[in-house]
Design a protein around this motif. Structure first.
Motif, PDB file in Angstrom:
ATOM      1  N   GLU A  67       0.659  -1.064   0.167  1.00  0.00           N
ATOM      2  CA  GLU A  67      -0.138   0.020  -0.004  1.00  0.00           C
ATOM      3  C   GLU A  67       0.927   1.221   0.014  1.00  0.00           C
ATOM      4  O   GLU A  67       0.463   2.156  -0.647  1.00  0.00           O
ATOM      5  CB  GLU A  67      -1.013   0.096   1.034  1.00  0.00           C
ATOM      6  N   LEU A  68       2.092   1.095   0.761  1.00  0.00           N
ATOM      7  CA  LEU A  68       2.744   2.579   0.429  1.00  0.00           C
ATOM      8  C   LEU A  68       3.440   2.477  -0.420  1.00  0.00           C
ATOM      9  O   LEU A  68       3.537   3.681  -1.039  1.00  0.00           O
ATOM     10  CB  LEU A  68       3.623   1.980   1.648  1.00  0.00           C
ATOM     11  N   ILE A  69       3.748   1.560  -1.554  1.00  0.00           N
ATOM     12  CA  ILE A  69       4.399   1.807  -2.806  1.00  0.00           C
ATOM     13  C   ILE A  69       3.312   2.165  -3.606  1.00  0.00           C
ATOM     14  O   ILE A  69       3.507   3.173  -4.392  1.00  0.00           O
ATOM     15  CB  ILE A  69       4.864   0.251  -3.281  1.00  0.00           C
ATOM     16  N   ARG A  70       2.019   1.584  -3.629  1.00  0.00           N
ATOM     17  CA  ARG A  70       0.904   2.369  -4.308  1.00  0.00           C
ATOM     18  C   ARG A  70       0.676   3.605  -4.076  1.00  0.00           C
ATOM     19  O   ARG A  70       0.175   4.486  -5.074  1.00  0.00           O
ATOM     20  CB  ARG A  70      -0.324   1.595  -3.990  1.00  0.00           C
ATOM     21  N   TYR A  71       0.703   4.173  -2.760  1.00  0.00           N
ATOM     22  CA  TYR A  71       0.487   5.671  -2.569  1.00  0.00           C
ATOM     23  C   TYR A  71       1.578   6.656  -3.086  1.00  0.00           C
ATOM     24  O   TYR A  71       1.340   7.774  -3.352  1.00  0.00           O
ATOM     25  CB  TYR A  71       0.218   5.804  -1.054  1.00  0.00           C
ATOM     26  N   PHE A 127      11.766  -1.472 -11.626  1.00  0.00           N
ATOM     27  CA  PHE A 127      12.058  -1.851 -10.436  1.00  0.00           C
ATOM     28  C   PHE A 127      10.923  -1.911  -9.274  1.00  0.00           C
ATOM     29  O   PHE A 127      10.744  -2.931  -8.644  1.00  0.00           O
ATOM     30  CB  PHE A 127      13.090  -1.054  -9.907  1.00  0.00           C
ATOM     31  N   LEU A 128      10.164  -0.941  -9.338  1.00  0.00           N
ATOM     32  CA  LEU A 128       8.979  -0.841  -8.259  1.00  0.00           C
ATOM     33  C   LEU A 128       7.909  -1.883  -8.808  1.00  0.00           C
ATOM     34  O   LEU A 128       7.331  -2.497  -8.100  1.00  0.00           O
ATOM     35  CB  LEU A 128       8.162   0.518  -8.592  1.00  0.00           C
ATOM     36  N   GLU A 129       7.939  -2.386 -10.127  1.00  0.00           N
ATOM     37  CA  GLU A 129       6.701  -3.240 -10.452  1.00  0.00           C
ATOM     38  C   GLU A 129       7.246  -4.695 -10.288  1.00  0.00           C
ATOM     39  O   GLU A 129       6.380  -5.352  -9.890  1.00  0.00           O
ATOM     40  CB  GLU A 129       6.486  -3.133 -12.138  1.00  0.00           C
ATOM     41  N   ALA A 130       8.503  -4.878 -10.387  1.00  0.00           N
ATOM     42  CA  ALA A 130       9.106  -6.183  -9.750  1.00  0.00           C
ATOM     43  C   ALA A 130       8.988  -6.328  -8.370  1.00  0.00           C
ATOM     44  O   ALA A 130       8.638  -7.539  -7.786  1.00  0.00           O
ATOM     45  CB  ALA A 130      10.682  -5.974 -10.356  1.00  0.00           C
ATOM     46  N   ILE A 131       9.165  -5.261  -7.557  1.00  0.00           N
ATOM     47  CA  ILE A 131       9.074  -5.330  -6.095  1.00  0.00           C
ATOM     48  C   ILE A 131       7.638  -5.705  -5.854  1.00  0.00           C
ATOM     49  O   ILE A 131       7.228  -6.612  -4.909  1.00  0.00           O
ATOM     50  CB  ILE A 131       9.380  -4.209  -5.370  1.00  0.00           C
ATOM     51  N   LYS A 132       6.565  -4.796  -6.465  1.00  0.00           N
ATOM     52  CA  LYS A 132       5.151  -5.225  -6.192  1.00  0.00           C
ATOM     53  C   LYS A 132       4.878  -6.815  -6.553  1.00  0.00           C
ATOM     54  O   LYS A 132       4.152  -7.269  -5.782  1.00  0.00           O
ATOM     55  CB  LYS A 132       4.341  -4.245  -6.993  1.00  0.00           C
ATOM     56  N   ALA A 133       5.437  -7.258  -7.838  1.00  0.00           N
ATOM     57  CA  ALA A 133       5.159  -8.540  -8.156  1.00  0.00           C
ATOM     58  C   ALA A 133       5.576  -9.527  -7.057  1.00  0.00           C
ATOM     59  O   ALA A 133       4.797 -10.671  -6.688  1.00  0.00           O
ATOM     60  CB  ALA A 133       5.669  -8.876  -9.550  1.00  0.00           C
ATOM     61  N   ILE A 162      -1.122 -11.566 -11.173  1.00  0.00           N
ATOM     62  CA  ILE A 162       0.016 -10.724 -10.633  1.00  0.00           C
ATOM     63  C   ILE A 162       0.963 -10.248 -11.387  1.00  0.00           C
ATOM     64  O   ILE A 162       1.514  -9.362 -11.385  1.00  0.00           O
ATOM     65  CB  ILE A 162       0.475 -11.735  -9.514  1.00  0.00           C
ATOM     66  N   LEU A 163       1.368 -11.031 -12.263  1.00  0.00           N
ATOM     67  CA  LEU A 163       2.552 -10.805 -13.298  1.00  0.00           C
ATOM     68  C   LEU A 163       2.061  -9.894 -14.511  1.00  0.00           C
ATOM     69  O   LEU A 163       2.896  -9.089 -15.043  1.00  0.00           O
ATOM     70  CB  LEU A 163       3.085 -11.916 -13.715  1.00  0.00           C
ATOM     71  N   TYR A 223       3.224  -5.671 -18.541  1.00  0.00           N
ATOM     72  CA  TYR A 223       3.006  -4.504 -19.312  1.00  0.00           C
ATOM     73  C   TYR A 223       4.126  -3.439 -19.341  1.00  0.00           C
ATOM     74  O   TYR A 223       4.397  -2.843 -20.367  1.00  0.00           O
ATOM     75  CB  TYR A 223       1.731  -4.080 -18.757  1.00  0.00           C
ATOM     76  N   ALA A 224       4.685  -3.317 -18.309  1.00  0.00           N
ATOM     77  CA  ALA A 224       5.667  -2.298 -18.056  1.00  0.00           C
ATOM     78  C   ALA A 224       7.022  -2.524 -18.696  1.00  0.00           C
ATOM     79  O   ALA A 224       7.469  -1.918 -19.352  1.00  0.00           O
ATOM     80  CB  ALA A 224       5.942  -1.965 -16.404  1.00  0.00           C
ATOM     81  N   THR A 225       7.428  -3.911 -18.742  1.00  0.00           N
ATOM     82  CA  THR A 225       8.540  -4.244 -19.632  1.00  0.00           C
ATOM     83  C   THR A 225       8.487  -4.042 -20.914  1.00  0.00           C
ATOM     84  O   THR A 225       9.265  -3.609 -21.437  1.00  0.00           O
ATOM     85  CB  THR A 225       8.773  -5.660 -19.083  1.00  0.00           C
TER      86      THR A 225
END
Length: 364
Positions: free
Chosen positions: A101-105, A129-135, A255-256, A261-263
């Motif tokens: 949630e903190l990353i999403r905010y 990098f952010l998307e990889a952490i979230k996944a 989840i992936l 999409y970002a990649t």
């Protein structure tokens, strides 16, 4: 201690702080386009409000749980029951969910800052990098719960902070401290319950004549008040565990999907490959997921939310560039000279460029 003093201040002024949060959230919608870097100021304020609200919700939830006299007027939602049960059962789940949630905010304000400080290539590397952490974090949550992921993964505020009993603020200077001895004075009667022993007779002109026959049956009156199976289920059993391989595959594909999409956008932002791949993964996940029973209300609502989120594809890729954006620009132009609709048109004109410039405004 500063934290304890702030907690005490929050509990004693919860109504004022809640009203201030709502007012500031409304202001953030009108800031973009008002001055230079207004979108950054708007998103920074929105991020600060979201993070503080998450902290306040955690604080107030502790107060509510520690007060045996508090009984909510509205039953707790199934989503809050399920996610709260998991945050209380597993500390790993709790901190992973809060980190997500903190990353999403903060992800959008991070992207805005990077766009002003680094090259486009490095900005997209940071997004990946952010998307990889979230996944990775979502896969950890899937492994812990072995159930379909809920969004958001933490409990939402399901009570009115202004409705907290006064004893909650006076008995605990901090939710982390043990409450003091109970007050000897009787509990205060809420205003809406005072003087309700003798009903006032209504004016004869305001009373409609009794109907000749009842328009609703007894079953129609009692059915909304009846308990459902979800109301009596244990909180951890509100969602059934994943069992079949295709059910697991459905969740993993879902989840992936943002990372893929970002990649693809990072490698090629001109073609439709990223858009078509993400949409195909969305449909594959939808076709592989199980069909929940009518009693599985929480799971059905989560899948319904995922289906509704597919409308965001109208703001992505070639669909946005060739269809949605020209339509919105035409509407904004037509309403720009109307007395009241002009404000809506001007607001739309200020937001359209932001969708072009920033990934996280419409990211999956």
């Amino acid at each position: 201690m500063a934290v304890a003093r702030y907690e005490s201040f929050l509990l004693n002024n919860v109504s004022t702080i809640s009203s201030l949060e709502s007012s500031l959230r409304s202001v953030t919608w009108f800031l973009p386009g008002r001055f230079k870097d207004a979108e950054l100021a708007s998103e920074a304020l929105s991020t600060l409000l979201n993070v503080m609200s998450m902290y306040h919700d955690t604080l107030l939830a502790k107060v509510v749980r520690s007060d045996p006299k508090y009984h909510p007027l509205i039953p707790t939602s199934l989503h809050s029951r399920f996610t709260r049960a998991w945050t209380e059962k597993s500390n790993v789940y709790k901190w992973i969910a809060r980190t997500l949630e903190l990353i999403r905010y903060t992800e959008l304000v991070i992207e805005m800052g990077l766009r002003r400080k680094v090259s486009s290539q490095n900005r997209w590397r940071s997004i990946l990098f952010l998307e990889a952490i979230k996944a990775v974090l979502r896969l950890f949550l899937l492994r812990i719960t072995r159930k379909p992921l809920m969004s958001p993964p933490i409990p939402e505020r399901d009570f009115d902070p202004t409705a907290l009993p006064p004893s909650s603020a006076s008995n605990a200077s901090s939710p982390t401290l043990a409450p003091s001895s109970p007050s000897s004075s009787p509990p205060v009667t809420p205003d809406h319950l005072k003087n309700n022993h003798t009903a006032l007779s209504p004016h004869p002109l305001l009373v409609s004549p009794p109907p000749s026959r009842s328009e609703s049956t007894v079953e129609d009156y009692l059915l909304p008040k009846a308990l459902t199976s979800s109301s009596v289920k244990p909180s951890l059993s509100l969602v059934r565990t994943l069992s079949a391989p295709q059910e697991w595959l459905s969740e993993i594909v879902y989840i992936l999907r943002p990372l893929v999409y970002a990649t693809l956008l990072f490698t090629d932002r001109r073609s439709n490959r990223a858009l078509m791949t993400a949409l195909a993964m969305e449909l594959i996940s939808r076709s592989l997921r199980r069909t929940p029973s009518t009693s599985a209300q929480l799971e059905r609502s989560e899948y319904g939310r995922r289906d509704k989120d597919m409308i965001w594809y109208l703001l992505r890729g070639s669909i946005w560039e060739t269809y949605t954006r020209p339509k919105l620009e035409a509407v904004a132009e037509k309403t720009s000279h109307a007395p009241l609709l002009g404000l809506f048109g001007a607001l739309m004109k200020d937001w359209i460029p932001l969708i072009d410039e920033y990934y996280y405004y419409t990211a999956p």
